[in-house]
Design a protein around this motif. Structure first.
Motif, PDB file in Angstrom:
ATOM      1  N   ASP A  26      50.011  42.399   0.091  1.00  0.00           N
ATOM      2  CA  ASP A  26      50.683  42.941   1.271  1.00  0.00           C
ATOM      3  C   ASP A  26      49.750  43.870   2.043  1.00  0.00           C
TER       4      ASP A  26
ATOM      5  N   LYS B 186      49.779  47.401   3.851  1.00  0.00           N
ATOM      6  CA  LYS B 186      50.650  48.585   3.864  1.00  0.00           C
ATOM      7  C   LYS B 186      50.470  49.476   5.079  1.00  0.00           C
TER       8      LYS B 186
ATOM      9  N   GLY C 101      56.112  50.652   4.389  1.00  0.00           N
ATOM     10  CA  GLY C 101      56.589  49.854   3.263  1.00  0.00           C
ATOM     11  C   GLY C 101      55.800  48.568   3.116  1.00  0.00           C
TER      12      GLY C 101
ATOM     13  N   PHE D 151      56.604  44.790 -11.202  1.00  0.00           N
ATOM     14  CA  PHE D 151      55.722  44.608 -10.049  1.00  0.00           C
ATOM     15  C   PHE D 151      54.452  45.370 -10.415  1.00  0.00           C
TER      16      PHE D 151
ATOM     17  N   ASN E 268      55.784  49.036 -10.448  1.00  0.00           N
ATOM     18  CA  ASN E 268      57.104  49.239  -9.858  1.00  0.00           C
ATOM     19  C   ASN E 268      58.080  48.421 -10.687  1.00  0.00           C
TER      20      ASN E 268
ATOM     21  N   ARG F 274      60.707  46.599  -9.670  1.00  0.00           N
ATOM     22  CA  ARG F 274      61.495  45.765  -8.745  1.00  0.00           C
ATOM     23  C   ARG F 274      60.534  44.820  -8.038  1.00  0.00           C
TER      24      ARG F 274
ATOM     25  N   GLY G  10      58.562  43.481  -4.583  1.00  0.00           N
ATOM     26  CA  GLY G  10      57.992  44.146  -3.411  1.00  0.00           C
ATOM     27  C   GLY G  10      58.618  43.635  -2.125  1.00  0.00           C
ATOM     28  N   ASP G  11      58.520  44.452  -1.104  1.00  0.00           N
ATOM     29  CA  ASP G  11      58.984  44.077   0.225  1.00  0.00           C
ATOM     30  C   ASP G  11      57.870  44.453   1.187  1.00  0.00           C
ATOM     31  N   PRO G  12      57.200  43.530   1.845  1.00  0.00           N
ATOM     32  CA  PRO G  12      57.591  42.164   2.193  1.00  0.00           C
ATOM     33  C   PRO G  12      57.046  41.057   1.282  1.00  0.00           C
ATOM     34  N   GLU G  13      56.533  41.377   0.108  1.00  0.00           N
ATOM     35  CA  GLU G  13      56.000  40.307  -0.741  1.00  0.00           C
ATOM     36  C   GLU G  13      57.061  39.256  -1.082  1.00  0.00           C
TER      37      GLU G  13
HETATM   38  N1  GLY Z   1      55.228  46.258  -0.392  1.00  0.00           N
HETATM   39  C1  GLY Z   1      55.108  47.223  -1.391  1.00  0.00           C
HETATM   40  C2  GLY Z   1      56.344  47.655  -2.025  1.00  0.00           C
HETATM   41  O1  GLY Z   1      57.382  47.029  -1.933  1.00  0.00           O
HETATM   42  O2  GLY Z   1      56.320  48.691  -2.680  1.00  0.00           O
END
Ligand code: GLY
Ligand code: AMP
Length: 422
Positions: A217, A219, A231, A274, A290, A292, A294-297
């Motif tokens: 991603d 950032k 994010g 993650f 992490n 959970r 990822g967003d936007p992954e």
């Molecule tokens: N894109 C990184 C995150 O969700 O933490």
């Protein structure tokens, strides 16, 4: 099966979009969801940190599986809550236990875990206001750039990378005296690692695991990876420099020791790990864990999963989980995030979004959007992720860029250089 997805971002739209394709699905609910998730399932106005309300809803709607999108409910103990209640313990919560969520909830905990299991990561020290002097000495004994991390969750703002020693010392003092509240009462100081970052997502039940498509991603808000952290402004999957040899190293040195490390500590973990990685001269090191997706992954990972994902989630905790296929699409997928002008600082909401229906050859995942009457309006900093396939990353990125043009709202901003370093 009935599924409840918690969250309201692009990640949750991508998850619900994927799960909605399963022939095994009866109904998918998204709480609270956005203007996109209502097209693949039913939005429910629940406070996802009100576990009692989430439990009541789940019992009424006979929910079988809850997929937790963001970290907040996990770090607040949603897994344990459901497990400890007699009437909800049979509902499968996809997410780690409270103890497992500390991998993300506390940077210091994550570092100790990595040390314990010989998982390659940056050298570090851990300091509190009582050990401020030692922290200063630690900074002085090392060369910059200095990496200072608030131990706890700080809305993605808790990592500072500073070139100048004097500035690093004064930041350390400020952090330890409450710059990020409780989150920075402990500060981790890390060795600076220089290399290309990528994200690995592992779905595990604590015993068995599956590796999801690899992603990278972007950032920073600005082109060329400049400016403030966000994010995430876009993502690509797969990642060309992450070849089989690299993935073998990641699996042997990082993924397997992570799973056995969870077992050694007897941590219940049925969910996503993650792993934020950086390749330093071809050697993978962990930047962070992490608990959970990822967003936007997720907006590039879900489209690349060809197999039905629902039976895979349903099989977590059983031998069958290890045997089910998780086939990946050979094509590349890229996403570009359309954001509100001003994000990641102050921005306005409530801007009318037009042109979504004119996009025919990309997948439009909603993030910060809301339905108001007949209109879809902006409702957050990150507004829409445009995900596209291509035979290679350049084609995928080009298609997302073309379709990003078709969607309009006041002060729309996006990065036009996603994938520039690959
Ligand atoms: N894109 C990184 C995150 O969700 O933490
Ligand atoms: P995190 O919140 O831990 O993901 O950190 C945010 C970003 O800071 C990461 O995505 C990296 O770009 C950067 N970062 C974190 N730790 C280090 C490190 N030890 N060396 C270099 N960059 C880092």
């Amino acid at each position: 099966m009935n599924v409840l997805i918690l969250g309201s971002g692009g990640r949750e739209h991508a998850l619900s979009w994927k799960i909605a394709q399963s022939p095994l699905l009866n109904k998918v609910f998204i709480a609270p969801g956005n203007a996109g998730t209502q097209n693949v399932g039913q939005n429910v106005p629940l406070d996802i940190l009100d576990f009692k309300a989430v439990a009541e809803f789940s019992l009424t709607e006979k929910i079988d599986i809850i997929v937790v999108g963001p970290e907040a409910p996990l770090v607040a103990g949603i897994y344990d809550y459901f497990k400890n209640r007699e009437d909800t313990k049979s509902i499968k919560v996809v997410g780690p236990s409270l103890e497992g969520s500390k991998l993300e909830g506390s940077k210091a905990y994550g570092k100790v875990f990595m040390m314990e299991n010989n998982i390659p990561t940056a050298a570090y020290g851990e300091f509190t206001s009582e050990s401020l002097e030692a922290g200063i000495a630690h900074l002085r004994a090392n060369e910059g750039p200095y990496v200072l991390k608030a131990d706890g969750l700080a809305a993605g703002k808790g990592v500072l990378i500073i070139d100048d020693l004097a500035e690093a010392e004064s930041e350390l003092k400020e952090m330890l005296s409450g710059k990020f509240g409780d989150a920075s009462s402990t500060v981790v100081i890390e060795e600076f690692l220089d290399g290309l970052e990528f994200s690995v997502f592992v779905l595990t039940d604590g015993t068995r695991y599956k590796v999801l498509p690899i992603a990278k991603d972007y950032k920073r808000i600005g082109e060329g990876d400049t400016g403030l952290n966000t994010g995430g402004m876009g993502a690509v999957s797969p990642v060309p420099f992450v070849d089989d040899a690299m993935m073998q190293k990641v699996e042997e040195r990082i993924i397997k020791p992570t799973i056995t490390g969870l077992q050694k500590r007897e941590i219940e973990y049925t969910g996503f790990v993650f792993i934020g990685l950086i390749s330093v001269d071809g050697e993978p090191k962990v930047i962070e864990y992490n608990c959970r997706l990822g967003d936007p992954e997720t907006e590039v990972v879900m489209p690349r999963i060809k197999s039905d994902f629902l039976p895979v989630l349903a099989a977590l905790g059983r031998n069958e989980f290890g045997k089910l296929p998780l086939e990946q699409d050979d094509r590349s997928c890229a996403t570009v995030m359309l954001v509100s002008g001003g994000y990641p600082e102050a921005y306005e909401k409530g801007k009318t979004i037009t042109g979504i229906d004119t996009v025919k050859d990309s997948i439009v995942f909603h993030a910060g959007t809301k339905q108001v009457g007949d209109e879809v309006v902006t409702n957050g900093g990150r507004v829409i992720a445009v995900s596209s396939f291509g035979d290679n990353k350049d084609e995928a990125i080009a298609l997302s860029m073309k379709n990003a043009e078709l969607i309009s709202f006041d002060k729309k901003n996006y990065r036009k250089d996603i994938g520039f370093d690959l």
